[in-house]
Structure formats: C-alpha cells, structure tokens
Motif scaffolding. Structure first.
Motif, PDB file in Angstrom:
ATOM      1  N   CYS A  30       1.055  -1.290  -0.145  1.00  0.00           N
ATOM      2  CA  CYS A  30       0.050  -0.216  -0.092  1.00  0.00           C
ATOM      3  C   CYS A  30       0.924   1.305   0.166  1.00  0.00           C
ATOM      4  O   CYS A  30       0.687   2.310  -0.369  1.00  0.00           O
ATOM      5  N   CYS A  33       2.071   3.561  -2.947  1.00  0.00           N
ATOM      6  CA  CYS A  33       1.441   4.701  -3.544  1.00  0.00           C
ATOM      7  C   CYS A  33       0.782   5.576  -2.176  1.00  0.00           C
ATOM      8  O   CYS A  33       1.024   6.763  -2.790  1.00  0.00           O
ATOM      9  N   HIS A  34       0.443   5.237  -1.296  1.00  0.00           N
ATOM     10  CA  HIS A  34      -0.230   5.817  -0.192  1.00  0.00           C
ATOM     11  C   HIS A  34       0.900   6.268   0.529  1.00  0.00           C
ATOM     12  O   HIS A  34       0.682   7.119   1.756  1.00  0.00           O
ATOM     13  N   THR A  71     -11.243   3.375  -8.638  1.00  0.00           N
ATOM     14  CA  THR A  71     -10.564   3.206 -10.023  1.00  0.00           C
ATOM     15  C   THR A  71      -9.741   2.140  -9.896  1.00  0.00           C
ATOM     16  O   THR A  71      -9.881   0.838  -9.832  1.00  0.00           O
ATOM     17  N   MET A  73      -8.293   1.191  -6.846  1.00  0.00           N
ATOM     18  CA  MET A  73      -8.556   0.439  -5.569  1.00  0.00           C
ATOM     19  C   MET A  73      -9.511  -0.834  -5.806  1.00  0.00           C
ATOM     20  O   MET A  73      -9.632  -1.605  -5.118  1.00  0.00           O
TER      21      MET A  73
HETATM   22  C1  HEC Z   1      -1.315   1.723  -7.375  1.00  0.00           C
HETATM   23  C2  HEC Z   1      -1.373   2.564  -6.099  1.00  0.00           C
HETATM   24  C3  HEC Z   1      -2.434   2.344  -5.061  1.00  0.00           C
HETATM   25  C4  HEC Z   1      -1.959   1.189  -4.297  1.00  0.00           C
HETATM   26  C5  HEC Z   1      -0.700   0.147  -4.364  1.00  0.00           C
HETATM   27  C6  HEC Z   1      -2.820   1.271  -3.147  1.00  0.00           C
HETATM   28  N1  HEC Z   1      -3.840   2.235  -3.188  1.00  0.00           N
HETATM   29 FE1  HEC Z   1      -5.113   2.851  -1.998  1.00  0.00          FE
HETATM   30  N2  HEC Z   1      -5.892   4.244  -3.312  1.00  0.00           N
HETATM   31  C7  HEC Z   1      -5.333   4.598  -4.585  1.00  0.00           C
HETATM   32  C8  HEC Z   1      -6.080   5.672  -5.328  1.00  0.00           C
HETATM   33  C9  HEC Z   1      -5.702   6.186  -6.670  1.00  0.00           C
HETATM   34  C10 HEC Z   1      -7.326   5.859  -4.483  1.00  0.00           C
HETATM   35  C11 HEC Z   1      -8.465   6.743  -4.779  1.00  0.00           C
HETATM   36  C12 HEC Z   1      -9.572   5.975  -5.335  1.00  0.00           C
HETATM   37  C13 HEC Z   1      -9.407   5.130  -6.506  1.00  0.00           C
HETATM   38  O1  HEC Z   1      -9.338   6.011  -7.503  1.00  0.00           O
HETATM   39  O2  HEC Z   1      -9.175   3.974  -6.743  1.00  0.00           O
HETATM   40  C14 HEC Z   1      -6.934   5.075  -3.294  1.00  0.00           C
HETATM   41  C15 HEC Z   1      -8.028   5.088  -2.069  1.00  0.00           C
HETATM   42  C16 HEC Z   1      -7.859   4.268  -1.106  1.00  0.00           C
HETATM   43  C17 HEC Z   1      -8.982   4.245  -0.170  1.00  0.00           C
HETATM   44  C18 HEC Z   1     -10.039   5.126  -0.048  1.00  0.00           C
HETATM   45  C19 HEC Z   1      -9.719   6.308   0.989  1.00  0.00           C
HETATM   46  C20 HEC Z   1     -10.976   7.224   1.266  1.00  0.00           C
HETATM   47  O3  HEC Z   1     -10.869   8.271   2.025  1.00  0.00           O
HETATM   48  O4  HEC Z   1     -11.960   6.986   0.402  1.00  0.00           O
HETATM   49  C21 HEC Z   1      -8.427   3.395   1.014  1.00  0.00           C
HETATM   50  C22 HEC Z   1      -8.889   3.017   2.208  1.00  0.00           C
HETATM   51  C23 HEC Z   1      -7.130   2.721   0.374  1.00  0.00           C
HETATM   52  N3  HEC Z   1      -6.953   3.349  -0.912  1.00  0.00           N
HETATM   53  C24 HEC Z   1      -6.231   1.934   1.213  1.00  0.00           C
HETATM   54  C25 HEC Z   1      -5.471   1.201   0.438  1.00  0.00           C
HETATM   55  C26 HEC Z   1      -4.651  -0.065   1.234  1.00  0.00           C
HETATM   56  C27 HEC Z   1      -4.916  -0.419   2.658  1.00  0.00           C
HETATM   57  C28 HEC Z   1      -3.776  -0.371   0.043  1.00  0.00           C
HETATM   58  C29 HEC Z   1      -2.837  -1.726   0.098  1.00  0.00           C
HETATM   59  C30 HEC Z   1      -3.463  -2.878   0.464  1.00  0.00           C
HETATM   60  C31 HEC Z   1      -3.839   0.489  -0.927  1.00  0.00           C
HETATM   61  N4  HEC Z   1      -4.727   1.339  -0.876  1.00  0.00           N
HETATM   62  C32 HEC Z   1      -2.964   0.167  -2.237  1.00  0.00           C
HETATM   63  C33 HEC Z   1      -4.094   4.015  -4.866  1.00  0.00           C
HETATM   64  C34 HEC Z   1      -3.354   3.202  -4.401  1.00  0.00           C
END
Ligand code: HEC
Ligand code: HEC
Length: 184
Positions: A30, A33-34, A71, A73
């Motif tokens: 995670c 990206c985050h 998208t 996620m």
């Molecule tokens: C490739 C990049 C990427 C990775 C790897 C990634 N994320 Fe995300 N995450 C995003 C994006 C971009 C968004 C915005 C929603 C969307 O467009 O999917 C998001 C949205 C979220 C949200 C929603 C937050 C909200 O306030 O609504 C959560 C919770 C989250 N991610 C948790 C995680 C977790 C936990 C992991 C690991 C298991 C993870 N993400 C891995 C890019 C990523």
C-alpha cells in the motif's frame, strides 16, 4: 518433556514471525502509492495514515465488493480478505496523521470556509465512519466531492454526502477543497 516445550516455543515464534512478516508485506504494498506514513505524494491519492480504523475498513470492504466508486482500488482491494483488511486498517489508523503541504489559495479557502458551515455538523472531528478530511490533499478532496456531486460515490455512507452537495457549483466545491486541505 523439555523437548516439547522447546518445540512449542519455536513453533509459536515461527508463527508470530510469519504473521508479522505478512502484515509488513501487506502494508508495504500500500505504501508504494499511499506513502510510508500513509501520506503519499500523489495529488489525487488520499492520505490514509491516521484515518479512522472503521472508515478505512469500510472503504476497503466496499471497494472490494464493488459497492464503492473507485478506479485502481476497486481492483486492488479484491486481493484482501476480512482479516487482512482489519489488520491493514488497524495498522494505518495507528499512524500519526500528516497534513498535506500543498499550496492553498487564500481567497478560495476563505470562500470555502463560509460554505463549510453546512459541513461542520458532521465533519467537526473524525470518528467512526466519519473520515478525517482536514489536511487531505486538495486535489483529492475536490475529486471526491465531485464524485459525490455526480452520484458516483453511491455507497452506503455516501448518501449523506450526496444530498448535501448536489446544489453546489464546481467553483464552490473547489473552494471547500482548498479550505479543508489547509485546515490542519
Ligand atoms: C497503485 C496505487 C495504489 C496502491 C498500491 C494502493 N492504493 Fe489505495 N488508493 C489509490 C487511489 C488512486 C485511491 C483513490 C480511489 C481510486 O481511484 O481507486 C485510493 C483509495 C484508497 C482508500 C479510500 C480512501 C478514502 O478516503 O475513501 C483506501 C482506504 C485505500 N486506498 C487503502 C489502500 C490500502 C490499504 C492499500 C494496500 C492494500 C492500498 N490502498 C494500495 C491508490 C493505491
Ligand atoms: C450528514 C453528515 C455529513 C454532512 C453534512 C457532510 N458530510 Fe462529508 N461525509 C460524511 C460521511 C458519513 C462520509 C463518509 C462517506 C463514505 O463512506 O463514502 C463523508 C465523506 C466525505 C468526504 C470523503 C473523504 C474521503 O476520504 O474520501 C469528503 C471530502 C467530505 N465528506 C466533505 C464534506 C463537505 C465539504 C461537506 C459540506 C459540503 C460535507 N462533507 C458534509 C458525512 C457528512
């Protein structure tokens, strides 16, 4: 007798080390990206470090079930079961919140502050399923608000948001995003 004690001890040690390693690798994916602290560099990637546990777990589960607009996620969340989601949510929720350092337009922010009175009833603090929004990158807030306005985020918790925002103009939404992003 002694041998069993030692073997049991080693087994427990092995299990806890592998559980720990799993948790680290779950979260490290995670962070690509985050960001390490759940506060990544992307303008439209939400900060999740220090977000409430309930909100993170709900969002992950809804994205996995495809009942929450997303998208990237929507695809990624499919790889995690309930136990893993609970563990990941706990891990990010326990981090200290880092507010975005993005530049804020003072005039827009002041305008957003006026409009924000309608939001304050729910977004005073952040607990349970009410997410923290102060200090999120303004690009992400703007994007999220437009998704509610256009009824894309029609998940369970989204209903409260969609009704309140339908009548706002896009420049008012931009102003709200600037205001909340600058509010640390
Ligand atoms: C490739 C990049 C990427 C990775 C790897 C990634 N994320 Fe995300 N995450 C995003 C994006 C971009 C968004 C915005 C929603 C969307 O467009 O999917 C998001 C949205 C979220 C949200 C929603 C937050 C909200 O306030 O609504 C959560 C919770 C989250 N991610 C948790 C995680 C977790 C936990 C992991 C690991 C298991 C993870 N993400 C891995 C890019 C990523
Ligand atoms: C009736 C209570 C209520 C009101 C009023 C309200 N919100 Fe929310 N807000 C919520 C809830 C609940 C969520 C979580 C929704 C979800 O899970 O999709 C949320 C989510 C959000 C999010 C998404 C956060 C994220 O991490 O993706 C933003 C941004 C937001 N609200 C901003 C606002 C603004 C700006 C206003 C005023 C125009 C407002 N809200 C008014 C209850 C409210």
């Amino acid at each position: 007798m002694h041998r069993y004690v030692i073997m049991t001890f080693l087994l427990v040690l092995l299990l806890s080390v592998s559980a720990w390693a799993d948790k680290i690798s779950l979260v490290s994916y995670c962070t690509s990206c985050h960001g390490t602290n759940g506060a990544g560099p992307g303008e439209t990637i939400p900060y999740i470090g220090g977000q409430t546990k309930e909100y993170l777990a709900t969002a992950m589960t809804e994205m996995r079930e495809q009942t929450r607009y997303a998208t990237l996620m929507g695809i990624l969340a499919k790889g995690y079961n309930d136990t893993e989601i609970a563990s990941i949510a706990e891990s990010f929720a326990s981090k200290a919140w880092v507010s975005s350092a993005n530049k804020i337009d003072p005039a827009l922010s002041a305008k957003g502050g006026e409009i924000s009175k309608t939001c304050a009833g729910c977004h005073k603090g952040n607990s349970g399923k009410i997410p923290k929004i102060a200090g999120q990158p303004s690009g992400y807030l703007n994007k999220a608000l437009l998704e509610y306005k256009h009824s894309l985020r029609n998940n369970n918790g989204g209903a409260a948001m969609m009704s309140g925002i339908a009548d706002l103009q896009d420049d008012e939404i931009r102003a709200l995003a600037e205001y909340y992003s600058g509010l640390k």
